[in-house]
Design a protein around this motif. Sequence first.
Motif, PDB file in Angstrom:
ATOM      1  N   PHE A  22      28.612  31.880  27.242  1.00 55.14           N
ATOM      2  CA  PHE A  22      29.301  30.586  27.327  1.00 55.14           C
ATOM      3  C   PHE A  22      28.816  29.848  28.566  1.00 55.14           C
ATOM      4  O   PHE A  22      29.095  30.267  29.687  1.00 55.14           O
ATOM      5  N   THR A  23      28.114  28.762  28.347  1.00 50.04           N
ATOM      6  CA  THR A  23      27.578  28.026  29.495  1.00 50.04           C
ATOM      7  C   THR A  23      28.479  26.846  29.858  1.00 50.04           C
ATOM      8  O   THR A  23      29.407  26.510  29.115  1.00 50.04           O
ATOM      9  N   SER A  24      28.196  26.265  30.992  1.00 48.15           N
ATOM     10  CA  SER A  24      28.953  25.096  31.498  1.00 48.15           C
ATOM     11  C   SER A  24      30.441  25.374  31.650  1.00 48.15           C
ATOM     12  O   SER A  24      31.274  24.546  31.307  1.00 48.15           O
ATOM     13  N   ARG A  25      30.783  26.541  32.144  1.00 42.63           N
ATOM     14  CA  ARG A  25      32.198  26.849  32.388  1.00 42.63           C
ATOM     15  C   ARG A  25      32.410  26.912  33.887  1.00 42.63           C
ATOM     16  O   ARG A  25      31.980  27.849  34.544  1.00 42.63           O
ATOM     17  N   PHE A  26      33.052  25.875  34.388  1.00 41.24           N
ATOM     18  CA  PHE A  26      33.243  25.753  35.835  1.00 41.24           C
ATOM     19  C   PHE A  26      34.692  25.938  36.265  1.00 41.24           C
ATOM     20  O   PHE A  26      34.986  26.466  37.316  1.00 41.24           O
ATOM     21  N   ASP A  27      35.600  25.456  35.406  1.00 39.35           N
ATOM     22  CA  ASP A  27      36.968  25.296  35.869  1.00 39.35           C
ATOM     23  C   ASP A  27      37.986  25.894  34.894  1.00 39.35           C
ATOM     24  O   ASP A  27      37.624  26.342  33.825  1.00 39.35           O
ATOM     25  N   VAL A  28      39.260  25.876  35.322  1.00 42.52           N
ATOM     26  CA  VAL A  28      40.318  26.436  34.479  1.00 42.52           C
ATOM     27  C   VAL A  28      40.244  25.947  33.047  1.00 42.52           C
ATOM     28  O   VAL A  28      40.356  26.727  32.115  1.00 42.52           O
ATOM     29  N   VAL A  35      46.484  23.250  31.873  1.00 40.18           N
ATOM     30  CA  VAL A  35      46.282  24.512  31.177  1.00 40.18           C
ATOM     31  C   VAL A  35      47.594  25.266  30.993  1.00 40.18           C
ATOM     32  O   VAL A  35      47.848  25.868  29.960  1.00 40.18           O
ATOM     33  N   MET A  36      48.446  25.211  32.013  1.00 46.10           N
ATOM     34  CA  MET A  36      49.718  25.940  31.939  1.00 46.10           C
ATOM     35  C   MET A  36      50.871  25.071  31.445  1.00 46.10           C
ATOM     36  O   MET A  36      52.020  25.504  31.500  1.00 46.10           O
ATOM     37  N   ASP A  83      37.336  33.107  39.188  1.00 47.78           N
ATOM     38  CA  ASP A  83      38.747  33.372  38.930  1.00 47.78           C
ATOM     39  C   ASP A  83      39.431  32.192  38.253  1.00 47.78           C
ATOM     40  O   ASP A  83      40.360  32.357  37.471  1.00 47.78           O
ATOM     41  N   GLN A  84      38.974  31.002  38.597  1.00 48.96           N
ATOM     42  CA  GLN A  84      39.557  29.812  37.985  1.00 48.96           C
ATOM     43  C   GLN A  84      39.368  29.841  36.475  1.00 48.96           C
ATOM     44  O   GLN A  84      40.315  29.658  35.715  1.00 48.96           O
ATOM     45  N   VAL A  85      38.144  30.059  36.071  1.00 48.33           N
ATOM     46  CA  VAL A  85      37.858  30.110  34.641  1.00 48.33           C
ATOM     47  C   VAL A  85      38.628  31.260  34.006  1.00 48.33           C
ATOM     48  O   VAL A  85      39.194  31.123  32.911  1.00 48.33           O
ATOM     49  N   ALA A  86      38.664  32.376  34.714  1.00 50.91           N
ATOM     50  CA  ALA A  86      39.390  33.539  34.192  1.00 50.91           C
ATOM     51  C   ALA A  86      40.868  33.208  34.012  1.00 50.91           C
ATOM     52  O   ALA A  86      41.491  33.608  33.014  1.00 50.91           O
ATOM     53  N   ALA A  87      41.437  32.472  34.944  1.00 54.18           N
ATOM     54  CA  ALA A  87      42.846  32.089  34.833  1.00 54.18           C
ATOM     55  C   ALA A  87      43.071  31.250  33.581  1.00 54.18           C
ATOM     56  O   ALA A  87      44.067  31.413  32.870  1.00 54.18           O
ATOM     57  N   GLY A  88      42.122  30.385  33.301  1.00 48.38           N
ATOM     58  CA  GLY A  88      42.215  29.567  32.087  1.00 48.38           C
ATOM     59  C   GLY A  88      42.151  30.428  30.843  1.00 48.38           C
ATOM     60  O   GLY A  88      42.927  30.262  29.901  1.00 48.38           O
TER      61      GLY A  88
END
Lengths: 320, 320
Positions: free
Chosen positions: B213-219, A278-279, B244-249
């Motif tokens: 938004f469904t199925s959002r687990f990770d960055v 991602v980064m 937070d992971q998804v948010a970071a993405g």
Amino acid sequence: MTNIRDIAKMAGVSVTTVSRVINNHPYVSEDKVSAVKAAMKKFNYHRNINAVHLSRGKTHLIGVVVPFSNHPYFGLLIEGIANAALNHNYKLALIQTNYEEAKEMEALRMLEDKQIDALIICSRICEWDVIESYRKYGPIVLCEDSRNDKISTTFIDHYKTFTMALDYLYKKGHHHIGYTIGRQTGTNSKQRDAAYKEFLTRYSLRYEPNYIFTSRFDVEDGVSVVENLLDMKNRPTALLVTSDQVAAGILTACRENGLFVPDDVAIMSFDNQPISKVMHITTLEIPFVEVGKKLFQQALNDHEVSHEEIQVRLIERKTV
Amino acid sequence: MTNIRDIAKMAGVSVTTVSRVINNHPYVSEDKVSAVKAAMKKFNYHRNINAVHLSRGKTHLIGVVVPFSNHPYFGLLIEGIANAALNHNYKLALIQTNYEEAKEMEALRMLEDKQIDALIICSRICEWDVIESYRKYGPIVLCEDSRNDKISTTFIDHYKTFTMALDYLYKKGHHHIGYTIGRQTGTNSKQRDAAYKEFLTRYSLRYEPNYIFTSRFDVEDGVSVVENLLDMKNRPTALLVTSDQVAAGILTACRENGLFVPDDVAIMSFDNQPISKVMHITTLEIPFVEVGKKLFQQALNDHEVSHEEIQVRLIERKTV
DNA sequence: GTATGGTATGAAACGCGTTTCAGAGCAAGA
DNA sequence: TCTTGCTCTGAAACGCGTTTCATACCATAC
């Protein structure tokens, strides 16, 4: 609770025959098989697994020692081992040590007590000879570069990898390279240190003690690296970083402080976790699933000691 | 291997006395205690833990069911449980299901077989009645908001929390709020959905299906959220994010695509993991250590069923 | 002087499945 | 006909610690 003897009585056979049916041994006539199965079903029989363990002297449990579980590095390793274990019908006993020697000793004692069939130590604190002395109780597998003749290992050659990474950075024009690590002690860190010094010598570069950042494990530690960087007169132009997590922290802090990556500092890290994609962090991929699988296979093999080197792969992205 | 009978013979006492010494029972004279201890030491006696398990019918093992181990949410939960377990001299059996029902059933069967004393299910797929039917074999604890009268739970009231978060965003001027979740099914998601709909009704806002938004687990899933966002005509002005992971993405992808946070989209997420601090993400802190501790305590308590609500705390940073 | 109760100790039962060994029956090969 | 070698079955031993129950002794209490 009905036990195997009750079932034997109900089905009009011996316990041996019931045991044979349970374990799919050959040489049982069809009618006895069905009689036993009927009795088991009727009385909702479930064998007492602890009796099986006692009798067999095996538990189908593999101990896994990690310092922390929430760290992505160990999480991934656990994931890899867990998947391999599930495929082979083994269960995992997780032993979290927080890097306390006493906890690691407890894990070794679990092996001695036959509570686990084998032990996988993902990161050790105990001395080699202590670990070796427990080898007689069952397979012990380490995730560390060592050609020990008693203990199997699956490992990354950090000397080689670090050298490769440093050379890569050098070729990209970086002559002032720093690096970050987690624990200062530990085989990995020593290998990296040795590779670093060899690299400096080979290219006649000066050793700058403050180019080395120890105790950097997590994102937040990356931020503190940048704080240090900002205070420095002669900054390194490139950084070889413990993990993608730390790199993510560095990258984020750099942006906030007007340090451009890769122009002001190039960043190269380890793991190839999702965050690095991602980064766009240039990283050295460690195939954790493979590592976990290998570790597990070695744990099952009590007879031969083996050493499996895992190759890392350079993933070029935008931070170098 | 020497066993308890050998030791008894060596020390000139009965096995009962040896057992008493091992387990620190009272009513053993000092000289016998020391005779037994001497014999144990001399023959390097170690009790066979599987015999203990068989005899006692307990293993001091707690099963922990997680879908994945490498995900920070579950990693943290495992960490919390592992710490509590270590303090109470319990071991953890990790059962990774990858959300396969068969694996979860296997965990339930481990309880039935007495391989584990209790089971903590961090995220379930099995139906309630299936889980309930195994309750008779030992304590089962869930990490889910339900006031079931048989199964203890430790949970976050996601309805309440989501409502609180939505109200907070509303007060900050956001009338077009979207959200991301992981699994679509599952109690948590249903609660969030209900809270969301109630919120819309309360403020007479339109329901926009593509705000969810469904199925959002990770960055990486966060990146895809932004891709969707860019295609939209009427973008939400704020997003309540799975973790937070998804948010970071999302944050990273926003930066790359010229979307300003919080001006173009405000971001609020869950967990308060280190990355959220580094990236200054406004988040709702879930105290995982506490959750793990509570779950463990409930697992030990076979007698009463309890429901522990865990309070989340809003951490205001810079993304709203 | 007898009842009561704590201290000390061991025999035996209990938890329960696996595995070895011995033996019986039967069929194919020599 | 005799041997060899499966197929099928069960008794008994094995793995081993815990716990109940019975017993014996000694010291206060009444």
